[in-house]
Design a protein around this motif. Structure first.
Motif, PDB file in Angstrom:
ATOM      1  N   GLY A 110      45.870  61.299  15.722  1.00 50.87           N
ATOM      2  CA  GLY A 110      47.062  60.648  15.185  1.00 50.87           C
ATOM      3  C   GLY A 110      47.300  61.022  13.733  1.00 50.87           C
ATOM      4  O   GLY A 110      46.615  61.875  13.154  1.00 50.87           O
ATOM      5  N   GLY A 111      48.290  60.375  13.131  1.00 50.58           N
ATOM      6  CA  GLY A 111      48.610  60.654  11.733  1.00 50.58           C
ATOM      7  C   GLY A 111      49.330  61.977  11.554  1.00 50.58           C
ATOM      8  O   GLY A 111      49.558  62.715  12.514  1.00 50.58           O
ATOM      9  N   LYS A 112      49.661  62.274  10.311  1.00 50.78           N
ATOM     10  CA  LYS A 112      50.392  63.502   9.997  1.00 50.78           C
ATOM     11  C   LYS A 112      49.569  64.441   9.120  1.00 50.78           C
ATOM     12  O   LYS A 112      48.850  63.997   8.223  1.00 50.78           O
ATOM     13  N   LEU A 113      49.725  65.711   9.407  1.00 50.92           N
ATOM     14  CA  LEU A 113      49.040  66.753   8.656  1.00 50.92           C
ATOM     15  C   LEU A 113      49.344  66.636   7.161  1.00 50.92           C
ATOM     16  O   LEU A 113      50.492  66.459   6.767  1.00 50.92           O
ATOM     17  N   GLY A 114      48.309  66.715   6.347  1.00 52.46           N
ATOM     18  CA  GLY A 114      48.495  66.758   4.904  1.00 52.46           C
ATOM     19  C   GLY A 114      48.704  65.423   4.229  1.00 52.46           C
ATOM     20  O   GLY A 114      48.910  65.374   3.013  1.00 52.46           O
ATOM     21  N   VAL A 115      48.638  64.319   4.976  1.00 47.81           N
ATOM     22  CA  VAL A 115      48.821  62.990   4.394  1.00 47.81           C
ATOM     23  C   VAL A 115      47.443  62.329   4.288  1.00 47.81           C
ATOM     24  O   VAL A 115      46.857  61.931   5.301  1.00 47.81           O
ATOM     25  N   GLU A 116      46.917  62.230   3.077  1.00 43.56           N
ATOM     26  CA  GLU A 116      45.567  61.708   2.868  1.00 43.56           C
ATOM     27  C   GLU A 116      45.392  60.307   3.430  1.00 43.56           C
ATOM     28  O   GLU A 116      44.363  60.000   4.046  1.00 43.56           O
ATOM     29  N   GLU A 117      46.388  59.460   3.258  1.00 45.64           N
ATOM     30  CA  GLU A 117      46.280  58.097   3.767  1.00 45.64           C
ATOM     31  C   GLU A 117      46.148  58.088   5.290  1.00 45.64           C
ATOM     32  O   GLU A 117      45.407  57.276   5.855  1.00 45.64           O
ATOM     33  N   ASP A 118      46.858  58.992   5.960  1.00 39.94           N
ATOM     34  CA  ASP A 118      46.766  59.079   7.415  1.00 39.94           C
ATOM     35  C   ASP A 118      45.389  59.570   7.846  1.00 39.94           C
ATOM     36  O   ASP A 118      44.820  59.076   8.834  1.00 39.94           O
ATOM     37  N   LEU A 119      44.862  60.551   7.125  1.00 41.44           N
ATOM     38  CA  LEU A 119      43.538  61.069   7.466  1.00 41.44           C
ATOM     39  C   LEU A 119      42.484  59.981   7.321  1.00 41.44           C
ATOM     40  O   LEU A 119      41.637  59.797   8.210  1.00 41.44           O
ATOM     41  N   GLN A 120      42.536  59.248   6.230  1.00 40.45           N
ATOM     42  CA  GLN A 120      41.555  58.191   6.016  1.00 40.45           C
ATOM     43  C   GLN A 120      41.695  57.088   7.057  1.00 40.45           C
ATOM     44  O   GLN A 120      40.700  56.581   7.579  1.00 40.45           O
TER      45      GLN A 120
END
Length: 267
Positions: A99-109
């Motif tokens: 899930g989340g979006k590529l390059g978005v640190e908040e999404d990765l975390q």
């Protein structure tokens, strides 16, 4: 011996019984039963208790075994029943996307934190939760996969290493695999032409037809001591595809992968 299987999503327009029969006829050892909401729900998580005996009988009668299930979603509403169903039916691995979006640190975390939490719950059911790097998602390549590996300590967490997504992230999958192999507990596999966003037609996803060095990938797998499931995951079969067409993709891929692994003394 490395076991070969097929994700039943390839047979999404057919019943699970039809899928299992064709998968067995192709020579595979097992099946990954699709529980992908909105795409293919051979395993219906809203009524898995009703399905349990039928699904187990279908697999047993075809001489197969359950290798995994793909839920895809990180939604707790999907994963909680998936863990229970897997434990009761005898499915060892649940596969999801990050899930989340590529390059978005908040999404990765956020993805890593959710995976860590869900892995602990999976472990309490005696099953394994695996995630794969996915084009366009928060975890999409080797560096982001390594980040997840470093921050998730649960023994019930694993990597589902899909060479087609790594290839489309601009890496060479056979070179990327050794870096993550220590936590790889499941492998989705298919081929693709080029490095475009989509995997292409189902025919071009058949192993050996595309541009990925799948023999080199298999060699890296074997050299690294991997002995988990390797499951063909072909996306995009439509209503216009006959049972024969999807079965040909499965059979062609089996022939290629089985030959590669036999050459490498892994089958």
């Amino acid at each position: 011996m490395i076991k070969l299987g097929v994700n039943s999503v390839l047979f999404k327009h057919f019943s699970f019984a039809e899928a299992a029969k064709q998968i067995a006829l192709c020579g595979y050892d097992g099946v990954e039963i699709a529980a992908i909401q909105g795409m293919c729900e051979h395993l219906d998580l809203s009524r898995w208790k009703e399905q349990k005996n039928e699904l187990q009988n279908i697999v047993r009668e075809n001489g197969l075994e359950f290798l995994s299930t793909e839920v895809a979603s990180l939604s707790e509403e999907r994963l909680f029943p998936a863990f229970e169903a897997a434990a009761e039916i005898g499915i060892p691995v649940i596969n999801v996307g990050p899930g989340g979006k590529l390059g978005v640190e908040e999404d990765l975390q956020a993805s890593i934190e959710k995976l860590a939490r869900m892995s602990e719950i999976a472990g309490s059911y005696g099953v394994t939760l695996c995630v794969k790097a996915h084009v366009g998602n928060a975890v999409y390549n080797t560096p982001t996969t390594l980040r997840a590996m470093s921050e998730i300590g649960s023994a019930a967490f694993g990597i589902d290493m899909d060479p087609s997504h790594i290839h489309r992230a601009g890496e060479n999958a056979e070179e990327a695999l050794p870096a993550v192999l220590s936590r790889v507990k499941h492998i989705h596999i298919r081929d693709c032409k080029g490095r475009e966003k989509g995997p292409g037609s189902i025919e071009m996803q058949a192993c050996g037809r595309g541009d990925i060095d799948l023999f080199g990938y298999c060699k890296a797998m074997v050299d690294g001591g991997y002995n988990g499931p390797v499951v063909l995951e072909v996306i995009g079969a439509g209503e216009a595809h006959s049972l024969a067409q999807v079965s040909i993709v499965a059979a062609e891929s089996y022939g290629y992968l089985n030959a590669c692994l036999k050459q490498l003394n892994a089958r």
